[in-house]
Design a protein around this motif. Structure first.
Motif, mmCIF file in Angstrom:
data_model
loop_
_atom_site.group_PDB
_atom_site.id
_atom_site.type_symbol
_atom_site.label_atom_id
_atom_site.label_comp_id
_atom_site.label_asym_id
_atom_site.label_seq_id
_atom_site.Cartn_x
_atom_site.Cartn_y
_atom_site.Cartn_z
ATOM 1 N N HIS A 282 0.809 -1.216 0.000
ATOM 2 C CA HIS A 282 0.000 0.000 0.000
ATOM 3 C C HIS A 282 0.848 1.275 0.000
ATOM 4 O O HIS A 282 0.560 2.217 -0.737
ATOM 5 N N HIS A 283 1.890 1.307 0.817
ATOM 6 C CA HIS A 283 2.718 2.522 0.903
ATOM 7 C C HIS A 283 3.472 2.784 -0.389
ATOM 8 O O HIS A 283 3.548 3.929 -0.847
ATOM 9 N N GLN A 284 4.021 1.730 -0.993
ATOM 10 C CA GLN A 284 4.733 1.901 -2.257
ATOM 11 C C GLN A 284 3.770 2.326 -3.364
ATOM 12 O O GLN A 284 4.091 3.182 -4.183
ATOM 13 N N GLU B 196 0.999 4.048 -3.023
ATOM 14 C CA GLU B 196 0.663 5.454 -2.798
ATOM 15 C C GLU B 196 1.802 6.363 -3.253
ATOM 16 O O GLU B 196 1.566 7.389 -3.903
ATOM 17 N N LYS B 197 3.039 5.987 -2.945
ATOM 18 C CA LYS B 197 4.192 6.783 -3.372
ATOM 19 C C LYS B 197 4.287 6.827 -4.894
ATOM 20 O O LYS B 197 4.573 7.883 -5.474
ATOM 21 N N ASP B 198 4.038 5.693 -5.540
ATOM 22 C CA ASP B 198 4.088 5.649 -7.002
ATOM 23 C C ASP B 198 3.021 6.549 -7.624
ATOM 24 O O ASP B 198 3.288 7.274 -8.587
ATOM 25 N N GLU C 41 1.578 9.187 -6.226
ATOM 26 C CA GLU C 41 1.969 10.577 -5.961
ATOM 27 C C GLU C 41 3.067 11.027 -6.921
ATOM 28 O O GLU C 41 3.020 12.143 -7.449
ATOM 29 N N HIS C 42 4.047 10.168 -7.144
ATOM 30 C CA HIS C 42 5.135 10.509 -8.069
ATOM 31 C C HIS C 42 4.582 10.731 -9.482
ATOM 32 O O HIS C 42 4.929 11.718 -10.146
ATOM 33 N N GLU D 61 1.567 11.576 -10.344
ATOM 34 C CA GLU D 61 0.779 12.815 -10.367
ATOM 35 C C GLU D 61 1.694 14.025 -10.518
ATOM 36 O O GLU D 61 1.390 14.955 -11.279
ATOM 37 N N HIS D 62 2.808 14.016 -9.814
ATOM 38 C CA HIS D 62 3.750 15.133 -9.906
ATOM 39 C C HIS D 62 4.368 15.213 -11.299
ATOM 40 O O HIS D 62 4.389 16.270 -11.921
ATOM 41 N N ARG E 214 4.375 2.910 -16.733
ATOM 42 C CA ARG E 214 4.326 3.096 -15.273
ATOM 43 C C ARG E 214 2.876 3.164 -14.799
ATOM 44 O O ARG E 214 2.519 2.584 -13.776
ATOM 45 N N GLN F 210 -7.827 5.605 -5.100
ATOM 46 C CA GLN F 210 -6.622 5.426 -5.904
ATOM 47 C C GLN F 210 -6.989 5.145 -7.356
ATOM 48 O O GLN F 210 -6.356 5.671 -8.275
#
Length: 67
Positions: A3-5, A7-9, A11-12, A14-15, A34, A47
Motif C-alpha cells: 500500500h505505501h509503495q 501510494e508513493k508511485d 503521488e510521483h 501525479e507530480h 508506469r 486510488q
C-alpha cells in the motif's frame, strides 16, 4: 505491491505527469507503462480514480504529440 509503495508511485506519477510535455526527454511510452503497472495493482476506489485521471492526462499529452 504494498500500500505505501503504491501510494508513493501514484503521488510521483501525479507530480511528473503535471510537469512533462509531449516533447520531454523521457518518452511518453515510459510513463504509459508506469501507469499500467499501477493500474494492475489492487487499488482502493480513491486510488483508482486518481489513476484514471493520470491516464486521461497522459492520453491528452499523447494526443498533442500526434497533432
Amino acid at each position: 505491491m504494498n500500500h505505501h509503495q503504491l501510494e508513493k508511485d501514484i503521488e510521483h506519477l501525479e507530480h511528473v505527469i503535471s510537469h512533462i510535455s509531449a516533447e520531454d526527454r523521457i518518452p511518453l511510452s515510459y510513463w504509459r507503462n508506469r501507469i499500467a503497472l499501477v493500474s494492475g495493482a489492487a487499488l482502493v476506489p480513491a486510488q483508482a480514480s486518481r489513476v484514471k485521471r493520470l491516464d486521461a492526462a497522459l492520453s491528452a499529452l499523447e494526443g498533442r504529440k500526434k497533432a
